[in-house]
Design a protein around this motif. Structure first.
Motif, PDB file in Angstrom:
ATOM      1  N   ASP A  10       0.813  -1.221   0.000  1.00  0.00           N
ATOM      2  CA  ASP A  10       0.000   0.000   0.000  1.00  0.00           C
ATOM      3  C   ASP A  10       0.848   1.274   0.000  1.00  0.00           C
ATOM      4  O   ASP A  10       0.494   2.276   0.596  1.00  0.00           O
ATOM      5  CB  ASP A  10      -0.956  -0.005   1.198  1.00  0.00           C
ATOM      6  N   GLY A  63      -0.901   4.524   1.664  1.00  0.00           N
ATOM      7  CA  GLY A  63      -2.321   4.215   1.768  1.00  0.00           C
ATOM      8  C   GLY A  63      -2.844   4.530   3.154  1.00  0.00           C
ATOM      9  O   GLY A  63      -2.102   4.557   4.131  1.00  0.00           O
ATOM     10  N   ASN A  64      -4.137   4.800   3.220  1.00  0.00           N
ATOM     11  CA  ASN A  64      -4.723   5.163   4.509  1.00  0.00           C
ATOM     12  C   ASN A  64      -5.056   3.965   5.364  1.00  0.00           C
ATOM     13  O   ASN A  64      -5.261   4.087   6.560  1.00  0.00           O
ATOM     14  CB  ASN A  64      -6.008   5.965   4.280  1.00  0.00           C
ATOM     15  N   GLU A  65      -5.132   2.803   4.754  1.00  0.00           N
ATOM     16  CA  GLU A  65      -5.680   1.649   5.469  1.00  0.00           C
ATOM     17  C   GLU A  65      -4.665   0.983   6.389  1.00  0.00           C
ATOM     18  O   GLU A  65      -5.023   0.468   7.440  1.00  0.00           O
ATOM     19  CB  GLU A  65      -6.189   0.610   4.461  1.00  0.00           C
ATOM     20  N   SER A  66      -3.410   0.997   5.975  1.00  0.00           N
ATOM     21  CA  SER A  66      -2.438   0.170   6.688  1.00  0.00           C
ATOM     22  C   SER A  66      -1.909   0.880   7.933  1.00  0.00           C
ATOM     23  O   SER A  66      -1.349   1.970   7.846  1.00  0.00           O
ATOM     24  CB  SER A  66      -1.285  -0.181   5.770  1.00  0.00           C
ATOM     25  N   PRO A  67      -2.043   0.283   9.108  1.00  0.00           N
ATOM     26  CA  PRO A  67      -1.470   0.880  10.317  1.00  0.00           C
ATOM     27  C   PRO A  67       0.032   0.624  10.434  1.00  0.00           C
ATOM     28  O   PRO A  67       0.665   1.106  11.353  1.00  0.00           O
ATOM     29  CB  PRO A  67      -2.224   0.175  11.439  1.00  0.00           C
TER      30      PRO A  67
END
Lengths: 147, 464
Positions: B127, B189-193
């Motif tokens: 990501d 990406g915004n999703e992956s912490p």
């Protein structure tokens, strides 16, 4: 007190059938003049009849049952007002009284001379021994349950 | 004898690896040996820090990241190559496999060369997005170096990064400006912490393709602080992937170069910044270690224990509900050469969870004491009014720190039948205790009177 008055109302009719029509007829005849005085008369006569006709042991049983009813009602009212926090304590305290009341009531039925015909086979001593045994068992359970 | 020698070997290895917390074997993938000299200063710094450098060409047949199913190197430094592909040994899959074995990768990109497909697909999988035209670089018409990029504005001069959040430690702070020549910007990406940026582009920067002939850039790949010049990914197993947007940052030419920012002469601090980034990337900083968890029954001074053993037993398997329990755990942080006591940032704290499926307690751990290389954290609490199988669990995941997830299982039982308070100890029960005993006393009195009055009644009966 209610149990006692209930008993006083139920036992005299069963003990003496002719006693019943007398007060009722008198109440109907004097209803117009003074009903309050009339009711008082009835209660008084019933009470007198009870004192007169009931054997002493049955009176003793009745007073003990009255005492139990008072204790039971007090416990229940306290529970309603304050809450049932140690619920097992409430259960055992209240059920000790109720159970004792039930046992006493059965002793009263079995030892009442009026019911002699029905309990021919059970002597008074036998009924009392059963009552003592049952009560001890009840107390044992209640004391254990309250911990 | 064999186990002894292998044990000794392990001990020796442990001593030898005292440098990076996860080993010192570093593979440098470099296409042309001639380029080695341009990175001489950086390699020298790495060797001075104790790394064993192995140089390989991506085309070399002997190159292999894994050997016998285990990683052959501890760390990997990928320098940009001219060729489009990286060869069969460095596919995206291989690189991911290397990270699964807890290998760390420092990946460098360059605006001069097209990004290899293997790298592109690896980053896409994580990501992290690169410009699709493969030759774009970051330009900024305000923060450029007036010396070397007077016309092209593609050498950015940016200050040291600040902590991305107040509760995150900053491992990359310093004084001065960093030169980022011809960088490839990445967007995260915004999703992956797992992703965290180290260095962001200034707000006036944007991505631009020099091969594009148009006067005006329409629809750029990304602008401003969306563009990351250095970004990181730390996997769940704490393997680290660091993406350096500009490989030129590592070159000697930029280590302490003279540059001019808006007419002011400045000296670039690349050597220091690059050292900090590589220290983090190769796990010399930001590594946490959790020692042995200790928990025990905390019998208060007022309470007497039923058991004969006066000393509290450590780590018992079983507790009771509503027990007072103490928990302690030492936590260390690796700093360059040795383990140091770990202290979280002021607005953060390590938390202990006491959980059965979901946490019943989530308590901040407070530092109790410090030793030379660890801080002892502890907390005392009361086990919840719920019996079952519980876990003491620490789950501490923060950007730039290795993930901590440890747990220990205990059973929490309910009260035994003789552990409840007796009825007379509860004042609320006194009324009903009185009820029982009044009933019993009344009964005894009744029985006495009954027996006493018995003959009289009998006599009366008989006379009647």
């Amino acid at each position: 007190m209610p149990p006692k008055s209930r008993h006083t109302q139920t036992s005299p009719p069963s003990s003496s059938t002719p006693a019943r029509p007398a007060p009722s007829s008198s109440s109907s005849s004097k209803a117009s003049s003074s009903s309050a005085l009339d009711a008082q008369d009835i209660v008084l006569s019933v009470w007198n009849k009870y004192l007169e006709k009931t054997p002493q042991r049955v009176k003793l049983l009745d007073s003990f049952m009255g005492f139990l009813a008072v204790v039971g009602v007090l416990q229940f009212v306290y529970c309603c007002l304050v809450g049932n926090f140690p619920f097992n304590a409430f259960l055992s305290g209240f059920s000790a009284t109720v159970g004792q009341f039930v046992l006493t009531a059965s002793l009263r039925i079995q030892t009442n001379p009026e019911n002699k015909a029905e309990f021919e086979s059970i002597s008074t001593e036998r009924a009392f021994a059963d009552f003592v045994f049952g009560s001890l068992l009840l107390h044992f359970f209640c004391v254990n349950f309250i911990n | 004898m064999r186990w002894l020698s292998s044990f000794l070997l392990l001990v020796l290895l442990g001593v030898a690896q005292a440098l990076s917390s996860s080993g010192r074997k570093l593979l440098v993938v470099l296409e042309e040996a001639a380029e080695k000299e341009r990175f001489g200063g950086f390699f020298g710094d790495l060797e001075a820090r104790g790394f064993h450098l192995t140089f390989e060409s991506p085309k070399s047949t002997s190159l292999s990241l894994l050997k016998h199913g285990e990683r052959a190197y501890d760390h990997l430094l990928l320098l940009p190559a001219k060729s489009k592909g990286l060869g069969p040994a460095l596919t995206a899959n291989q690189l991911l496999e290397f990270m699964k074995k807890e290998g760390n990768i420092l990946l460098t990109l360059s605006g001069d060369h097209a990004t290899p497909t293997a790298v592109q697909s690896l980053l896409l999988e994580l990501d992290i997005h690169l410009p699709s035209d493969r030759t774009s670089l970051v330009v900024d018409h305000f923060n450029y170096d007036g010396e070397s990029a007077k016309d092209k504005h593609d050498v950015l001069l940016v200050p040291y990064p600040k902590a991305s959040r107040p509760d995150v430690k900053n491992y990359f702070s310093g004084e001065g400006v960093i030169a980022v020549p011809r960088a490839v910007g990445q967007t995260l990406g915004n999703e992956s912490p797992l992703l965290a940026p180290i260095l962001r582009a200034p707000s006036t920067a944007y991505s631009y393709n020099p091969k594009d002939e148009a006067d005006i850039v329409e629809d750029p790949f990304a602008v401003g602080e969306q563009l990351n010049l250095v970004s990181t990914l730390q996997a769940h197993n704490s393997a680290r992937l660091t993406i350096l947007g500009s490989a030129e940052m590592l070159q000697d030419a930029w280590f302490e170069a003279m540059a001019s920012l808006n007419g002011k002469a400045v000296k670039t601090a690349n050597r220091d910044f690059v050292a900090k980034v590589s220290e983090w990337a190769f796990k010399e900083t930001g590594v946490l270690r959790v020692g042995k968890m200790v928990h025990y029954l905390n019998e208060g001074t007022g309470k007497k224990s039923n058991s004969s053993a006066a000393l509290p037993q450590n780590n018992p398997k079983i507790y009771r509900i509503k027990n007072d329990v103490s928990f302690q755990v030492p936590i260390s942080e690796y700093s360059h050469t040795h383990w140091t006591p770990f202290t979280p940032p002021p607005s953060d704290s390590v938390q202990l969870e006491f959980s059965m499926l979901s946490p019943f307690h989530r308590l901040p751990l407070s530092p109790l004491s410090q030793t030379a290389n660890s801080t002892l954290y502890g907390v005392s609490f009361k086990t919840p009014d719920q019996h079952g199988i519980f876990n003491f669990r620490i789950n501490y995941r923060r950007p730039f720190l290795t993930n901590v997830e440890v747990k220990e299982q205990v059973t929490v039982r309910h009260f035994a039948h003789d552990e409840w308070p007796r009825s007379w100890q509860i004042s609320g029960a006194w009324v009903w205790i009185a009820g029982i005993w009044v009933t019993v006393a009344g009964w005894v009195g009744f029985v006495a009177i009954w027996l006493y009055s018995s003959p009289a009644v009998g006599a009366a009966k008989k006379t009647q």
